[in-house]
Motif scaffolding. Structure first.
Motif, short mmCIF file in Angstrom:
data_model
loop_
_atom_site.label_atom_id
_atom_site.label_comp_id
_atom_site.label_asym_id
_atom_site.label_seq_id
_atom_site.Cartn_x
_atom_site.Cartn_y
_atom_site.Cartn_z
N GLY A 1 11.52 -1.69 -9.12
CA GLY A 1 12.80 -1.50 -8.43
C GLY A 1 12.68 -1.32 -6.92
N MET A 2 11.47 -1.50 -6.39
CA MET A 2 11.29 -1.37 -4.94
C MET A 2 12.06 -2.47 -4.21
N GLN A 3 12.65 -2.11 -3.09
CA GLN A 3 13.32 -3.11 -2.25
C GLN A 3 12.44 -3.38 -1.04
N VAL A 4 12.14 -4.64 -0.84
CA VAL A 4 11.26 -5.04 0.27
C VAL A 4 12.08 -5.92 1.22
N VAL A 5 12.23 -5.45 2.45
CA VAL A 5 13.17 -6.08 3.37
C VAL A 5 12.45 -6.60 4.61
N ALA A 6 12.74 -7.85 4.97
CA ALA A 6 12.09 -8.47 6.12
C ALA A 6 13.04 -8.50 7.32
N ALA A 7 12.49 -8.21 8.49
CA ALA A 7 13.23 -8.39 9.75
C ALA A 7 12.49 -9.45 10.55
N PRO B 1 -1.02 1.44 -0.07
CA PRO B 1 -1.41 2.72 -0.68
C PRO B 1 -1.16 3.93 0.22
N GLU B 2 -1.37 3.78 1.52
CA GLU B 2 -1.11 4.92 2.43
C GLU B 2 0.37 5.32 2.38
N ILE B 3 1.24 4.30 2.39
CA ILE B 3 2.69 4.57 2.40
C ILE B 3 3.11 5.27 1.10
N LEU B 4 2.65 4.76 -0.03
CA LEU B 4 3.05 5.35 -1.31
C LEU B 4 2.47 6.76 -1.47
N ARG B 5 1.24 6.97 -0.99
CA ARG B 5 0.63 8.30 -1.04
C ARG B 5 1.45 9.30 -0.24
N ASP B 6 1.92 8.89 0.93
CA ASP B 6 2.64 9.80 1.81
C ASP B 6 4.13 9.90 1.48
N LEU B 7 4.66 8.93 0.74
CA LEU B 7 6.09 8.92 0.43
C LEU B 7 6.30 8.42 -1.01
N PRO B 8 5.94 9.25 -1.99
CA PRO B 8 6.06 8.79 -3.39
C PRO B 8 7.50 8.45 -3.77
N SER B 9 8.47 9.03 -3.06
CA SER B 9 9.88 8.78 -3.39
C SER B 9 10.43 7.53 -2.69
N ILE B 10 9.57 6.73 -2.10
CA ILE B 10 10.03 5.54 -1.36
C ILE B 10 10.91 4.63 -2.23
N THR B 11 12.01 4.14 -1.62
CA THR B 11 12.88 3.18 -2.32
C THR B 11 12.89 1.82 -1.61
N HIS B 12 12.70 1.84 -0.26
CA HIS B 12 12.77 0.61 0.53
C HIS B 12 11.59 0.54 1.49
N PHE B 13 11.05 -0.66 1.64
CA PHE B 13 10.06 -0.89 2.68
C PHE B 13 10.58 -1.99 3.60
N VAL C 1 1.98 -5.34 1.49
CA VAL C 1 2.58 -4.04 1.15
C VAL C 1 3.60 -4.23 0.03
N GLY C 2 4.40 -5.29 0.14
CA GLY C 2 5.45 -5.55 -0.85
C GLY C 2 4.86 -5.71 -2.25
N ASN C 3 3.84 -6.52 -2.38
CA ASN C 3 3.22 -6.72 -3.70
C ASN C 3 2.64 -5.42 -4.24
N TYR C 4 2.00 -4.64 -3.35
CA TYR C 4 1.43 -3.37 -3.81
C TYR C 4 2.53 -2.45 -4.33
N LEU C 5 3.60 -2.32 -3.57
CA LEU C 5 4.68 -1.40 -3.98
C LEU C 5 5.36 -1.90 -5.26
N HIS C 6 5.58 -3.22 -5.37
CA HIS C 6 6.17 -3.76 -6.60
C HIS C 6 5.27 -3.45 -7.80
N ASP C 7 3.95 -3.55 -7.60
CA ASP C 7 3.03 -3.29 -8.72
C ASP C 7 3.05 -1.82 -9.14
N GLN C 8 3.28 -0.94 -8.17
CA GLN C 8 3.20 0.49 -8.45
C GLN C 8 4.52 1.09 -8.88
N LYS C 9 5.62 0.50 -8.40
CA LYS C 9 6.91 1.16 -8.58
C LYS C 9 8.00 0.13 -8.81
#
Lengths: 92, 316
Positions: free
Chosen positions: B195-201, B160-172, B185-193
């Motif tokens: 087409g989100m891309q969630v990338v692991a390093a 929620p902090e990330i989406l609040r501060d960056l509503p235009s986010i495309t990738h995490f 974070v990935g599940n939260y962003l998928h639920d809210q937006k």
């Protein structure tokens, strides 16, 4: 077309101790079949029931193949393939 | 608001800062979430406190209890701080090949350290911790690799902090260890937006760490859910160090080595998006700062020398 494949310690019994070997193929599956033809038994360690073994990760140019087609992921000349066992992360 | 009743209340709500120098274009921007600004200096304060509170709620953890955890560092330090404030004992099972700073910090907080063999890395720490849990049934193992409160802490706070501060986010982009950050974070962003891309390093270590006796000793954390991820990169010590230094030199951010690995994946995506003429807002996690890694020599000498020194170490 030769692709360099890096072999983890635990599977080097199949490659006579070699850390990396060359293989031919245009997909991960073809690479594994080609490896198995010269390093017998390797395929059985990597593939279970048509899928990658749960505790084996394969990377093409550092990208996990499970997210780019799995065994059908394409491999091109000059790519490097890395096989690693799955382990727990580091400083958690 | 920057006043809190106690240190524990100061958890989270960390800054998200833009990277004007490293972002490839005006349309493709990188954003760093500075998780080193947490009470003990790492993102692990979030899951550690959440796991403790969940165990307290369940009645598993009561005053005077001893907590047991396999950890090679940050989670242990977070637990040690909370345990000290809340009156718990703490036993950390830690691989031998972790940095000296972590041991000293844990000891300063009063934690007991049980060493596990370097060979096999964190896998062996998990095995030893599970044995200790059986031998000491009164100890409470929170078990970050399988504790749903770990991922939930990120679902309810970091995401929620990330989406609040960056509503235009495309990738995490985040580091893959327990998988709690990426899954939460990935599940939260998928639920809210959509087409989100969630990338692991994921860190790629030296051979020692992969030195299992057999493949079935391999380990995938119980929390892991590959459906959350879009892509997963494996990053070696050389690239992680190169990016860690680049982040310091270009943006002034003094991060730990695992962050270099995450930045490497983020830049790979950013450069690809820029080449394709796409618009992207890429947020990534700075899990901790560099202080705990000074003794590894990560920030001095050539990259080759520094990478050599890290071989066999758990650097992320």
């Amino acid at each position: 077309m030769a692709i360099n494949v890096s072999i983890p310690t635990i599977l080097r019994t199949h490659t006579g101790g070699q850390k990396s070997v060359e293989a031919n193929g245009s997909t991960v599956a073809e690479i594994i079949n080609d490896l198995d033809s010269r390093h017998s038994g390797l395929k059985d360690r990597l593939v279970k029931e048509g899928n990658l073994h749960r505790f084996v990760n394969v990377y093409v140019n550092d990208e996990d193949v499970r997210f780019v087609g799995g065994l059908d992921a394409t491999v091109s000349d000059g790519d490097s393939v890395t096989i690693l066992p799955a382990v727990a992360g580091g400083m958690r | 608001m920057a006043r809190y009743d106690s240190l524990l209340d100061a958890l989270g709500d960390t800054p998200l800062v833009g990277l004007p120098s490293l972002s490839p274009s005006e349309n493709v921007r990188l954003w760093a979430k500075l998780e080193d600004r947490n009470p003990t200096g790492s993102i692990k304060d979030r899951p550690a406190l959440a796991m403790i509170e969940a165990a307290e709620k369940e009645g598993r953890l009561t005053h005077g209890c001893t907590i047991l955890e396999p950890t090679s560092g940050n989670t242990g330090i977070s637990l040690a701080m909370a345990a000290r404030l809340k009156g718990y004992g703490l036993v950390c099972v830690m691989p031998e090949n972790t940095s000296e700073e972590r041991r000293q910090i844990l000891q300063a907080f009063g934690a007991r350290i049980v060493s596990s063999p370097a060979e096999g890395g964190s896998n062996q720490a998990v095995v030893v911790a599970k044995e200790l849990a059986e031998q000491n049934p009164d100890w409470v193992m929170l078990y970050q690799y399988g504790n749903s409160a770990n991922a939930e802490s990120h679902y309810h706070t970091t995401g929620p902090e990330i989406l609040r501060d960056l509503p235009s986010i495309t990738h995490f982009v985040g580091g893959l260890g327990t998988t709690g950050t990426l899954v939460g974070v990935g599940n939260y962003l998928h639920d809210q937006k959509p087409g989100m891309q969630v990338v692991a390093a994921e860190p790629r270590y030296g051979e020692l760490v992969y030195g299992l006796r057999n493949l079935d000793e391999g380990f995938v954390p119980e929390l892991y859910d590959e459906n959350v991820l879009t892509r997963r990169f494996s990053v070696g010590a050389y690239d992680a160090l190169r990016r860690t230094r680049q982040l310091l030199e270009s943006e002034g951010i003094f991060a730990g080595i695992s962050t270099g690995g995450v930045l490497h994946a983020a830049l790979t995506i950013a450069e690809k998006a820029a080449r394709a003429g796409e618009t992207a807002d890429i947020a990534f996690i700075v899990a901790d700062a560099g202080w705990k890694y000074l003794s590894t020599g990560a920030y001095t000498g050539t990259l080759d020398e520094a990478a050599q020194r890290l071989d066999g170490q758990l650097w992320a």
